[in-house]
Design a protein around this motif. Structure first.
Motif, PDB file in Angstrom:
ATOM      1  N   ALA A  60       0.822  -1.210   0.000  1.00  0.00           N
ATOM      2  CA  ALA A  60       0.000   0.000   0.000  1.00  0.00           C
ATOM      3  C   ALA A  60       0.854   1.257   0.000  1.00  0.00           C
ATOM      4  O   ALA A  60       0.567   2.235  -0.714  1.00  0.00           O
ATOM      5  CB  ALA A  60      -0.942  -0.014   1.199  1.00  0.00           C
ATOM      6  N   ALA A  61       1.925   1.258   0.789  1.00  0.00           N
ATOM      7  CA  ALA A  61       2.793   2.432   0.870  1.00  0.00           C
ATOM      8  C   ALA A  61       3.486   2.686  -0.458  1.00  0.00           C
ATOM      9  O   ALA A  61       3.572   3.838  -0.919  1.00  0.00           O
ATOM     10  CB  ALA A  61       3.819   2.242   1.986  1.00  0.00           C
ATOM     11  N   ALA A  62       3.995   1.640  -1.089  1.00  0.00           N
ATOM     12  CA  ALA A  62       4.711   1.809  -2.362  1.00  0.00           C
ATOM     13  C   ALA A  62       3.779   2.288  -3.461  1.00  0.00           C
ATOM     14  O   ALA A  62       4.115   3.209  -4.222  1.00  0.00           O
ATOM     15  CB  ALA A  62       5.378   0.495  -2.758  1.00  0.00           C
ATOM     16  N   LEU A  63       2.597   1.694  -3.561  1.00  0.00           N
ATOM     17  CA  LEU A  63       1.661   2.105  -4.610  1.00  0.00           C
ATOM     18  C   LEU A  63       1.118   3.503  -4.344  1.00  0.00           C
ATOM     19  O   LEU A  63       0.881   4.278  -5.270  1.00  0.00           O
ATOM     20  CB  LEU A  63       0.530   1.095  -4.730  1.00  0.00           C
ATOM     21  CG  LEU A  63       0.924  -0.275  -5.300  1.00  0.00           C
ATOM     22  CD1 LEU A  63      -0.266  -1.221  -5.307  1.00  0.00           C
ATOM     23  CD2 LEU A  63       1.492  -0.135  -6.713  1.00  0.00           C
ATOM     24  N   GLY A  64       0.936   3.836  -3.074  1.00  0.00           N
ATOM     25  CA  GLY A  64       0.484   5.182  -2.751  1.00  0.00           C
ATOM     26  C   GLY A  64       1.503   6.242  -3.108  1.00  0.00           C
ATOM     27  O   GLY A  64       1.153   7.340  -3.564  1.00  0.00           O
ATOM     28  N   ALA A  65       2.779   5.912  -2.957  1.00  0.00           N
ATOM     29  CA  ALA A  65       3.846   6.866  -3.274  1.00  0.00           C
ATOM     30  C   ALA A  65       4.144   6.931  -4.767  1.00  0.00           C
ATOM     31  O   ALA A  65       4.647   7.946  -5.252  1.00  0.00           O
ATOM     32  CB  ALA A  65       5.114   6.486  -2.517  1.00  0.00           C
ATOM     33  N   SER A  66       3.849   5.864  -5.481  1.00  0.00           N
ATOM     34  CA  SER A  66       4.233   5.815  -6.900  1.00  0.00           C
ATOM     35  C   SER A  66       3.257   6.535  -7.815  1.00  0.00           C
ATOM     36  O   SER A  66       3.616   6.962  -8.906  1.00  0.00           O
ATOM     37  CB  SER A  66       4.366   4.357  -7.353  1.00  0.00           C
ATOM     38  OG  SER A  66       3.113   3.700  -7.314  1.00  0.00           O
ATOM     39  N   GLY A  67       2.001   6.667  -7.406  1.00  0.00           N
ATOM     40  CA  GLY A  67       1.008   7.279  -8.279  1.00  0.00           C
ATOM     41  C   GLY A  67       0.569   6.321  -9.370  1.00  0.00           C
ATOM     42  O   GLY A  67       0.886   5.129  -9.331  1.00  0.00           O
ATOM     43  N   PRO A  68      -0.147   6.809 -10.379  1.00  0.00           N
ATOM     44  CA  PRO A  68      -0.658   5.934 -11.437  1.00  0.00           C
ATOM     45  C   PRO A  68       0.475   5.243 -12.203  1.00  0.00           C
ATOM     46  O   PRO A  68       1.519   5.845 -12.461  1.00  0.00           O
ATOM     47  CB  PRO A  68      -1.424   6.889 -12.359  1.00  0.00           C
ATOM     48  CG  PRO A  68      -1.730   8.077 -11.514  1.00  0.00           C
ATOM     49  CD  PRO A  68      -0.583   8.205 -10.560  1.00  0.00           C
ATOM     50  N   ILE A  69       0.254   3.980 -12.542  1.00  0.00           N
ATOM     51  CA  ILE A  69       1.227   3.233 -13.340  1.00  0.00           C
ATOM     52  C   ILE A  69       0.520   2.624 -14.541  1.00  0.00           C
ATOM     53  O   ILE A  69      -0.707   2.499 -14.565  1.00  0.00           O
ATOM     54  CB  ILE A  69       1.933   2.133 -12.516  1.00  0.00           C
ATOM     55  CG1 ILE A  69       0.927   1.067 -12.059  1.00  0.00           C
ATOM     56  CG2 ILE A  69       2.676   2.728 -11.336  1.00  0.00           C
ATOM     57  CD1 ILE A  69       1.571  -0.139 -11.400  1.00  0.00           C
ATOM     58  N   ASP A  70       1.309   2.246 -15.525  1.00  0.00           N
ATOM     59  CA  ASP A  70       0.774   1.621 -16.733  1.00  0.00           C
ATOM     60  C   ASP A  70       1.078   0.139 -16.799  1.00  0.00           C
ATOM     61  O   ASP A  70       0.324  -0.629 -17.404  1.00  0.00           O
ATOM     62  CB  ASP A  70       1.361   2.306 -17.975  1.00  0.00           C
ATOM     63  CG  ASP A  70       1.026   3.785 -18.023  1.00  0.00           C
ATOM     64  OD1 ASP A  70      -0.132   4.109 -18.331  1.00  0.00           O
ATOM     65  OD2 ASP A  70       1.916   4.607 -17.732  1.00  0.00           O
ATOM     66  N   VAL A  71       2.193  -0.271 -16.186  1.00  0.00           N
ATOM     67  CA  VAL A  71       2.614  -1.670 -16.230  1.00  0.00           C
ATOM     68  C   VAL A  71       3.123  -2.084 -14.855  1.00  0.00           C
ATOM     69  O   VAL A  71       3.881  -1.348 -14.222  1.00  0.00           O
ATOM     70  CB  VAL A  71       3.729  -1.898 -17.282  1.00  0.00           C
ATOM     71  CG1 VAL A  71       4.219  -3.346 -17.252  1.00  0.00           C
ATOM     72  CG2 VAL A  71       3.238  -1.534 -18.683  1.00  0.00           C
ATOM     73  N   LEU A  72       2.691  -3.263 -14.419  1.00  0.00           N
ATOM     74  CA  LEU A  72       3.235  -3.881 -13.212  1.00  0.00           C
ATOM     75  C   LEU A  72       3.999  -5.133 -13.626  1.00  0.00           C
ATOM     76  O   LEU A  72       3.455  -5.988 -14.339  1.00  0.00           O
ATOM     77  CB  LEU A  72       2.106  -4.282 -12.254  1.00  0.00           C
ATOM     78  CG  LEU A  72       2.498  -5.226 -11.103  1.00  0.00           C
ATOM     79  CD1 LEU A  72       3.438  -4.525 -10.126  1.00  0.00           C
ATOM     80  CD2 LEU A  72       1.258  -5.755 -10.385  1.00  0.00           C
ATOM     81  N   VAL A  73       5.240  -5.245 -13.174  1.00  0.00           N
ATOM     82  CA  VAL A  73       6.025  -6.455 -13.416  1.00  0.00           C
ATOM     83  C   VAL A  73       6.258  -7.146 -12.076  1.00  0.00           C
ATOM     84  O   VAL A  73       6.957  -6.628 -11.208  1.00  0.00           O
ATOM     85  CB  VAL A  73       7.379  -6.139 -14.089  1.00  0.00           C
ATOM     86  CG1 VAL A  73       8.184  -7.428 -14.270  1.00  0.00           C
ATOM     87  CG2 VAL A  73       7.157  -5.469 -15.436  1.00  0.00           C
TER      88      VAL A  73
END
Length: 254
Positions: A60-73
């Protein structure tokens, strides 16, 4: 400019994938359990974040800090060598927590965004053992084959939302620190009864006929992330490509 988030970037496939996408002009979020200075070049298009895929609060912390993404690996993973008979189930569960449930947790966390924006790609990195299971890695193989089934099913489930789900299947790459990242050392999980059976297998692993390079996997992830067809599997490395062809021919002959 597209943004990609990659797990398990401290070494090997994840690190090389981060380098490749950055070189091609993408915004790159490289994550790992314990970031360290200098692992990747400083750039306004590249950030390094802590992320443990086995911990919901870390995700949750990482995704909250990263903002919108287009690809998850989903690349983070650990290995486990040894005779299954001697492998404590607690260690098997640890492998599944990272290799399987970590993939599911990361994917589930990004899907609301991907579904809402009606775009996105999930690339799950598994292993050529899913194409041709080998001995003494039964728990590891099971964890990766579970991801293969999960990915194939999810690809159908998310197609109505224009969200693509792909598999990258690397061959054996001794330079990727797989052995160093195993949950237990090999000797601890090889009882004397298995020693003569295991010896030639580990000798073959030490000197493989064909090896997969980090760049092979990074390029396969690149193709998977940009593929707009229905192709699901992207074998990476000469050994994985050969196994994929053999597996395909075997299915056709049945």
């Amino acid at each position: 400019m597209k943004t990609i988030l990659i797990t398990g970037c401290s070494s090997g496939y994840g690190l090389e994938t981060a380098r490749l996408f950055h070189a091609k002009g993408w915004n790159v979020i490289a994550t790992m359990r314990t970031p360290w200075e200098g692992i990747l070049p400083r750039s306004e298009r590249l950030s390094v974040m802590p992320l443990d895929v086995t911990k919901p609060e870390s995700i949750a912390a990482a995704l909250g800090a990263s903002g919108p993404i287009d690809v998850l690996v989903n690349n983070a993973g650990i290995g486990l060598f040894g005779a299954f008979e001697a492998t404590p189930l607690a260690q098997v569960r640890r492998v599944f927590e990272t290799n399987t449930f970590g993939v599911m947790a990361m994917t589930q966390a990004v899907l609301p965004q991907f579904r809402a924006q009606r775009s996105g790609v999930v690339v799950n990195v598994t292993s050529s053992v899913a194409l041709a299971p080998m001995p003494l890695v039964a728990a590891y193989t099971a964890s990766k084959m579970a991801v293969e089934g999960f990915t194939g099913s999810l690809a159908h489930e998310l197609e109505p939302f224009n969200v693509r789900v792909k598999l990258v299947e690397p061959g054996y790459g001794p330079s990727t620190r797989f052995a160093q990242n195993t949950d237990l050392r090999i000797d601890e999980l090889i009882p004397e009864a298995y020693a003569s059976f295991a010896r030639p297998i580990f000798a073959a692993i030490a000197q493989p006929a064909a090896v997969t390079k980090e760049t092979d996997v990074a390029e396969a992830v690149w193709h998977a992330a940009n593929d707009e067809t229905g192709q699901l599997r992207f074998p990476a490395g000469p050994d994985a490509v050969a196994l994929a062809r053999a597996s395909s021919q075997e299915r056709l002959s049945q």
